[in-house]
Design a protein around this motif. Structure first.
Motif, PDB file in Angstrom:
ATOM      1  N   TRP A  42       0.832  -1.211   0.000  1.00 54.27           N
ATOM      2  CA  TRP A  42       0.000   0.000   0.000  1.00 54.27           C
ATOM      3  C   TRP A  42       0.865   1.259   0.000  1.00 54.27           C
ATOM      4  O   TRP A  42       0.554   2.248  -0.679  1.00 54.27           O
ATOM      5  CB  TRP A  42      -0.958   0.004   1.190  1.00 54.27           C
ATOM      6  CG  TRP A  42      -2.075  -0.986   1.019  1.00 54.27           C
ATOM      7  CD1 TRP A  42      -2.279  -2.115   1.754  1.00 54.27           C
ATOM      8  CD2 TRP A  42      -3.120  -0.947   0.050  1.00 54.27           C
ATOM      9  NE1 TRP A  42      -3.383  -2.780   1.286  1.00 54.27           N
ATOM     10  CE2 TRP A  42      -3.924  -2.082   0.246  1.00 54.27           C
ATOM     11  CE3 TRP A  42      -3.456  -0.070  -0.979  1.00 54.27           C
ATOM     12  CZ2 TRP A  42      -5.041  -2.355  -0.541  1.00 54.27           C
ATOM     13  CZ3 TRP A  42      -4.566  -0.348  -1.763  1.00 54.27           C
ATOM     14  CH2 TRP A  42      -5.343  -1.471  -1.536  1.00 54.27           C
TER      15      TRP A  42
ATOM     16  N   GLU B 243       3.899   1.451  -1.216  1.00 55.25           N
ATOM     17  CA  GLU B 243       4.485   1.504  -2.553  1.00 55.25           C
ATOM     18  C   GLU B 243       3.470   2.036  -3.570  1.00 55.25           C
ATOM     19  O   GLU B 243       3.806   2.876  -4.414  1.00 55.25           O
ATOM     20  CB  GLU B 243       4.957   0.105  -2.946  1.00 55.25           C
ATOM     21  CG  GLU B 243       5.708   0.058  -4.249  1.00 55.25           C
ATOM     22  CD  GLU B 243       6.202  -1.341  -4.558  1.00 55.25           C
ATOM     23  OE1 GLU B 243       7.198  -1.439  -5.292  1.00 55.25           O
ATOM     24  OE2 GLU B 243       5.603  -2.327  -4.097  1.00 55.25           O
ATOM     25  N   LEU B 244       2.235   1.582  -3.489  1.00 55.99           N
ATOM     26  CA  LEU B 244       1.186   2.067  -4.378  1.00 55.99           C
ATOM     27  C   LEU B 244       0.989   3.575  -4.212  1.00 55.99           C
ATOM     28  O   LEU B 244       0.887   4.313  -5.199  1.00 55.99           O
ATOM     29  CB  LEU B 244      -0.130   1.329  -4.111  1.00 55.99           C
ATOM     30  CG  LEU B 244      -1.343   1.824  -4.895  1.00 55.99           C
ATOM     31  CD1 LEU B 244      -1.168   1.544  -6.377  1.00 55.99           C
ATOM     32  CD2 LEU B 244      -2.606   1.187  -4.363  1.00 55.99           C
TER      33      LEU B 244
ATOM     34  N   LEU C 192       3.133   5.786  -3.174  1.00 54.26           N
ATOM     35  CA  LEU C 192       4.282   6.491  -3.741  1.00 54.26           C
ATOM     36  C   LEU C 192       4.204   6.558  -5.265  1.00 54.26           C
ATOM     37  O   LEU C 192       4.440   7.613  -5.867  1.00 54.26           O
ATOM     38  CB  LEU C 192       5.589   5.821  -3.308  1.00 54.26           C
ATOM     39  CG  LEU C 192       5.966   5.990  -1.841  1.00 54.26           C
ATOM     40  CD1 LEU C 192       7.177   5.115  -1.510  1.00 54.26           C
ATOM     41  CD2 LEU C 192       6.275   7.437  -1.535  1.00 54.26           C
ATOM     42  N   TYR C 193       3.856   5.446  -5.897  1.00 57.21           N
ATOM     43  CA  TYR C 193       3.755   5.433  -7.361  1.00 57.21           C
ATOM     44  C   TYR C 193       2.607   6.309  -7.853  1.00 57.21           C
ATOM     45  O   TYR C 193       2.743   7.006  -8.866  1.00 57.21           O
ATOM     46  CB  TYR C 193       3.605   4.012  -7.893  1.00 57.21           C
ATOM     47  CG  TYR C 193       4.894   3.239  -7.887  1.00 57.21           C
ATOM     48  CD1 TYR C 193       6.046   3.758  -8.464  1.00 57.21           C
ATOM     49  CD2 TYR C 193       4.982   1.988  -7.305  1.00 57.21           C
ATOM     50  CE1 TYR C 193       7.238   3.062  -8.462  1.00 57.21           C
ATOM     51  CE2 TYR C 193       6.170   1.278  -7.294  1.00 57.21           C
ATOM     52  CZ  TYR C 193       7.285   1.821  -7.880  1.00 57.21           C
ATOM     53  OH  TYR C 193       8.465   1.120  -7.873  1.00 57.21           O
ATOM     54  N   LEU C 194       1.465   6.282  -7.165  1.00 58.64           N
ATOM     55  CA  LEU C 194       0.353   7.147  -7.567  1.00 58.64           C
ATOM     56  C   LEU C 194       0.716   8.621  -7.389  1.00 58.64           C
ATOM     57  O   LEU C 194       0.400   9.460  -8.241  1.00 58.64           O
ATOM     58  CB  LEU C 194      -0.908   6.801  -6.777  1.00 58.64           C
ATOM     59  CG  LEU C 194      -1.582   5.482  -7.142  1.00 58.64           C
ATOM     60  CD1 LEU C 194      -2.756   5.213  -6.214  1.00 58.64           C
ATOM     61  CD2 LEU C 194      -2.020   5.474  -8.593  1.00 58.64           C
TER      62      LEU C 194
ATOM     63  N   LEU D 106       3.768   9.924  -7.460  1.00 59.09           N
ATOM     64  CA  LEU D 106       4.745  10.253  -8.495  1.00 59.09           C
ATOM     65  C   LEU D 106       4.061  10.404  -9.855  1.00 59.09           C
ATOM     66  O   LEU D 106       4.367  11.319 -10.620  1.00 59.09           O
ATOM     67  CB  LEU D 106       5.835   9.180  -8.551  1.00 59.09           C
ATOM     68  CG  LEU D 106       6.967   9.418  -9.544  1.00 59.09           C
ATOM     69  CD1 LEU D 106       7.710  10.712  -9.225  1.00 59.09           C
ATOM     70  CD2 LEU D 106       7.923   8.238  -9.536  1.00 59.09           C
ATOM     71  N   SER D 107       3.110   9.532 -10.153  1.00 64.23           N
ATOM     72  CA  SER D 107       2.368   9.617 -11.412  1.00 64.23           C
ATOM     73  C   SER D 107       1.581  10.918 -11.484  1.00 64.23           C
ATOM     74  O   SER D 107       1.557  11.582 -12.533  1.00 64.23           O
ATOM     75  CB  SER D 107       1.416   8.426 -11.560  1.00 64.23           C
ATOM     76  OG  SER D 107       2.130   7.237 -11.611  1.00 64.23           O
TER      77      SER D 107
END
Length: 121
Positions: free
Chosen positions: A95, A97-98, A100-102, A104-105
């Protein structure tokens, strides 16, 4: 590492013949890293000693996944250093990691939109 602990591992040795053990399990935790086999004083087991047990283990009639090899290595009083995470931490990591990626996106999308709007103006 007793002979029983070695027999419970999933792998022993590496492609290059190095003194490694893999697939060790810790109750209620996930193992993330395992050191090579270490001697009682903390140094890495020499390749020669490991290969001697692997290739020329004394015949003891031991059973298990690694049998006589496990008995030979067990007599060397070896240990490994493990890094593990408790099972209750398993789901928070994906969660985080998700998120962080969202994040960054979203940041990259905002920068892209800003650049496009700036060029159009």
């Amino acid at each position: 590492m007793s002979a029983d602990a070695i027999n419970q591992a999933r792998s022993l040795g590496s492609i290059t013949g190095g003194p490694v053990i893999g697939g060790l399990e810790v109750p209620d935790a996930g193992v993330t890293d395992t050191s090579k086999l270490l001697t009682p004083d903390g140094r890495q087991l020499p390749d020669a000693a490991f290969n001697e047990c692997l290739n020329n283990a004394p015949k003891t009639g031991a059973t298990g996944r690694f049998g006589d090899t496990a008995v030979c290595l067990g007599k060397l009083d070896l240990h490994v250093d493990l890094v593990c995470q408790p099972n209750q931490r398993f789901w928070p990591f994906p969660w985080i990691e998700l998120a962080l990626y969202l994040g960054l996106s979203a940041l990259l999308a905002a920068v892209g939109l800003w650049r496009i709007q700036r060029r159009v103006s």
